[in-house]
Every structure is written in structure tokens, then in C-alpha cells.
Design a protein around this motif. Structure first.
Motif, short mmCIF file in Angstrom:
data_model
loop_
_atom_site.label_atom_id
_atom_site.label_comp_id
_atom_site.label_asym_id
_atom_site.label_seq_id
_atom_site.Cartn_x
_atom_site.Cartn_y
_atom_site.Cartn_z
N PRO A 1 3.34 -16.68 -15.89
CA PRO A 1 3.37 -16.88 -14.43
C PRO A 1 2.49 -15.90 -13.67
O PRO A 1 1.84 -16.27 -12.68
CB PRO A 1 4.85 -16.68 -14.08
N TYR A 2 2.42 -14.66 -14.13
CA TYR A 2 1.55 -13.67 -13.46
C TYR A 2 0.09 -14.12 -13.57
O TYR A 2 -0.64 -14.13 -12.57
CB TYR A 2 1.74 -12.29 -14.10
N ALA A 3 -0.35 -14.48 -14.78
CA ALA A 3 -1.75 -14.88 -14.96
C ALA A 3 -2.07 -16.12 -14.13
O ALA A 3 -3.12 -16.21 -13.49
CB ALA A 3 -2.03 -15.13 -16.45
N ARG B 1 9.89 -2.62 -0.09
CA ARG B 1 11.04 -1.74 -0.32
C ARG B 1 10.76 -0.26 -0.06
O ARG B 1 11.50 0.40 0.63
CB ARG B 1 11.55 -1.91 -1.77
N SER B 2 9.71 0.26 -0.64
CA SER B 2 9.47 1.71 -0.64
C SER B 2 8.95 2.21 0.71
O SER B 2 7.82 2.65 0.84
CB SER B 2 8.47 2.06 -1.74
N ALA B 3 9.84 2.16 1.71
CA ALA B 3 9.42 2.46 3.09
C ALA B 3 9.10 3.95 3.27
O ALA B 3 8.12 4.29 3.93
CB ALA B 3 10.50 2.03 4.06
N SER C 1 0.81 -1.23 0.00
CA SER C 1 0.00 0.00 0.00
C SER C 1 0.83 1.27 0.00
O SER C 1 0.34 2.34 0.33
CB SER C 1 -0.97 -0.01 1.18
N SER C 2 2.10 1.16 -0.41
CA SER C 2 2.92 2.39 -0.54
C SER C 2 2.62 3.09 -1.85
O SER C 2 3.06 4.20 -2.08
CB SER C 2 4.41 2.03 -0.46
N SER C 3 1.90 2.43 -2.76
CA SER C 3 1.79 2.91 -4.14
C SER C 3 0.51 2.38 -4.78
O SER C 3 -0.08 1.40 -4.30
CB SER C 3 3.04 2.40 -4.89
N GLY C 4 0.08 3.05 -5.85
CA GLY C 4 -0.95 2.50 -6.74
C GLY C 4 -2.25 2.10 -6.05
O GLY C 4 -2.81 2.84 -5.23
N LEU D 1 -6.79 -3.65 -16.68
CA LEU D 1 -5.72 -2.64 -16.69
C LEU D 1 -6.14 -1.41 -15.87
O LEU D 1 -7.20 -0.84 -16.08
CB LEU D 1 -5.40 -2.22 -18.12
N THR D 2 -5.28 -1.04 -14.94
CA THR D 2 -5.54 0.07 -14.03
C THR D 2 -4.33 1.00 -14.07
O THR D 2 -3.19 0.52 -14.01
CB THR D 2 -5.74 -0.47 -12.59
N GLU D 3 -4.58 2.30 -14.16
CA GLU D 3 -3.45 3.21 -14.26
C GLU D 3 -2.79 3.38 -12.89
O GLU D 3 -3.39 3.89 -11.95
CB GLU D 3 -3.88 4.56 -14.80
N THR D 4 -1.54 2.91 -12.77
CA THR D 4 -0.75 3.02 -11.54
C THR D 4 0.71 3.18 -11.96
O THR D 4 1.03 3.01 -13.15
CB THR D 4 -0.87 1.74 -10.67
N PRO D 5 1.62 3.43 -11.00
CA PRO D 5 3.05 3.48 -11.37
C PRO D 5 3.51 2.20 -12.07
O PRO D 5 4.41 2.23 -12.91
CB PRO D 5 3.73 3.65 -10.01
#
Ligand SMILES: NC(=O)c1ccc[n+]([C@@H]2O[C@H](COP(=O)([O-])OP(=O)(O)OC[C@H]3O[C@@H](n4cnc5c(N)ncnc54)[C@H](OP(=O)(O)O)[C@@H]3O)[C@@H](O)[C@H]2O)c1
Length: 245
Positions: free
Chosen positions: A152-154, A37-39, A12-15, A184-188
């Protein structure tokens, strides 16, 4: 006064995760935010919300996943909602079989599937005490259609949706378990990538609602699921009709 509900949102640090954490906070919940990572980004967002706390932890590591749940319960004394949003991928054309190495499988399944399981298992005893325990898994339209950034993602998202059904059976009646499946969702994650830009063009031209989703679309769907007291084991598409074409 009834006690404030507590939600833990992984990734929940992003997107999408950041939008869900913000929306649940605006709804009056205490929120625990997380990323691997993105603390700094996660802490900044937590500081900007009414009553929120950030915990850095890689959900693919079982000790860190357990510590994340314990940190949430220590901080707020209870846990009512777990949103499993943390996820990862690697863009690989589906025909490029050789590029899908065992390491790719291990990383993607390790975060998306095993991480989701580890978080759910650690949270379940606490959610069961809530009186209205909820797990919401963020899967994807790629879990049910032959699309997505890589095989692999799917596959990982299909596994999450089946985990949702199996856990809904195993954890009821104390805990409801549902998936929200965006297209598809617009995120970083998707904004600057050529693969996702090409998908966005197709979405705008060829899907019923002709627009790419937003993180707010997904956050509203999570809130809707939390309010739907008689729904469990369901996969809710938030895809502008993309699964129909
Ligand atoms: N965007 C889309 O088009 C789309 C569509 C369908 C489904 N989804 C799903 O929505 C979720 C969020 O995607 P997004 O687009 O919002 O991506 P994003 O902006 O890149 O956010 C991903 C979040 O997950 C965190 N994360 C990644 N690996 C982690 C790990 N091992 N442990 C804990 N946190 C981790 C990231 O932080 P760090 O990297 O700093 O750890 C970040 O906070 C994913 O599960 C994705 O599969 C996205």
C-alpha cells in the motif's frame, strides 16, 4: 522590497519535512509547519526559525486540511509554495498479502494520497495568485520500483507521482507541480527499524553512491525544484542511484 514568499510544509515536525522547513526558512521564506500529533516538537521548531508558524492538523481529514491552508493564508496573507511531505506507512513484507487489511489501505491512502490531494486542492486558489505558485510532493523511489515498506505504501507513492503529472497539466501555467522521490533517507521513521536497517545495508553495498540519503539531501532537492522555473510534472529522484539496481 518584494514581499517574502510563504511556504506551507506538511509533516514538518520531524525528519525530511523539518529539514525542508528549515531550509526554506534559511532561504528567507516565511514557513508554516504542520503535523497531526507531535505538536510540541512542531512548535519548538517553528519558534527556532526566523519567521515561522506551526499549525496542528491531520491532512487526511478534509476539514483539517482546509483549516490548515486557511490558517497559513490568515497568518501571512499569501501562499506561494506547498510541500506535501506528511506521510505514513506500515512495514509489511510484500508476500504477506493477508496482513494488508482494508484498514491498512484506508489509513495509508487516506494520508498519503487523499491528504496530498486535499492539501493541493485547498491551496491551489491561493498558489494561483502567487505569480510563482509551486506544489512539491515528496514521493519515493517505491513509487516506481517494486520496493518499499509495504505494497500500500508503494502504491500510494506511485499515485502521488501520477497526481503530480495530472495536476501539472491541470494547474499550469500559474502553478508548477513536481515530485521529489527519495530512496532510503535517515530520519526518525527509518533510524531504529529492523526493516529499514536491512535496506540501509543493501544501499551501502549495492547502490552507485553507496550511502543512505539524509534529510538535507531531500531539502536541497526541493529548493532546486523551486528554482527550476521551466520544470513541471516531473519526478526528481534523490536516491544515490538506487533506482538503477
Ligand atoms: N525516510 C525515508 O527513507 C523516506 C524515503 C522516501 C520517502 N519518504 C517520505 O518522506 C516523508 C517524510 O518522511 P520522514 O522519513 O521524514 O518521516 P517522519 O520523520 O516520521 O516524519 C513524518 C512527518 O509527517 C507527519 N504526519 C504523519 N501523518 C500526518 C498526517 N495525517 N497529517 C499531518 N502530518 C502527518 C508526522 O508528524 P505526526 O506523526 O506527529 O503527525 C511527521 O511530522 C513521507 O512522506 C515519506 O513517505 C521518506
Amino acid at each position: 522590497m518584494t514581499e517574502q514568499r510563504v511556504a506551507l510544509v506538511t509533516g514538518s515536525s520531524s525528519g525530511i519535512g523539518a529539514a525542508i522547513a528549515s531550509r526554506l526558512s534559511a532561504e528567507g521564506m516565511r514557513v508554516v509547519l504542520n503535523s497531526a500529533r507531535s505538536a510540541e516538537q512542531g512548535r519548538e521548531l517553528a519558534d527556532s526559525l526566523a519567521d515561522a508558524h506551526y499549525v496542528q492538523a491531520d491532512i487526511s481529514d478534509v476539514d483539517q486540511a482546509n483549516r490548515l491552508v486557511e490558517a497559513a493564508v490568515e497568518r501571512y496573507g499569501r501562499l506561494d509554495v506547498l510541500v506535501n511531505c506528511a506521510g505514513t506507512t506500515k512495514v509489511i513484507p510484500h508476500s504477506d498479502i493477508a496482513a494488508v487489511t482494508p484498514e491498512v489501505w484506508q489509513r495509508i491512502l487516506g494520508v498519503n494520497v487523499i491528504g496530498t490531494w486535499q492539501m493541493s486542492a485547498a491551496a491551489a486558489p491561493h498558489l494561483a495568485k502567487s505569480g510563482a505558485g509551486n506544489i512539491v510532493n515528496i514521493s519515493s523511489v517505491a513509487g516506481s520500483r517494486p520496493v518499499g515498506s509495504s505494497i500500500p505504501y508503494a502504491v500510494s507513492k506511485a499515485a502521488i507521482d501520477h497526481m503530480t503529472r495530472l495536476l501539472a497539466n491541470a494547474l499550469g501555467p500559474d502553478i508548477r507541480v513536481n515530485s521529489v522521490a527519495p530512496a532510503l533517507t535517515e530520519t526518525p521513521w527509518t533510524r531504529d527499524d529492523p526493516f529499514f536497517r536491512a535496506v540501509a545495508d543493501k544501499v551501502r553495498q549495492g547502490t552507485p553512491l553507496r550511502r543512505v540519503g539524509t534529510d538535507t539531501d531531500v531539502a536541497e532537492a526541493v529548493l532546486a525544484v523551486l528554482r527550476m522555473d521551466h520544470m513541471t510534472g516531473a519526478v526528481l529522484p534523490v536516491d544515490g542511484g538506487a533506482r538503477l539496481v
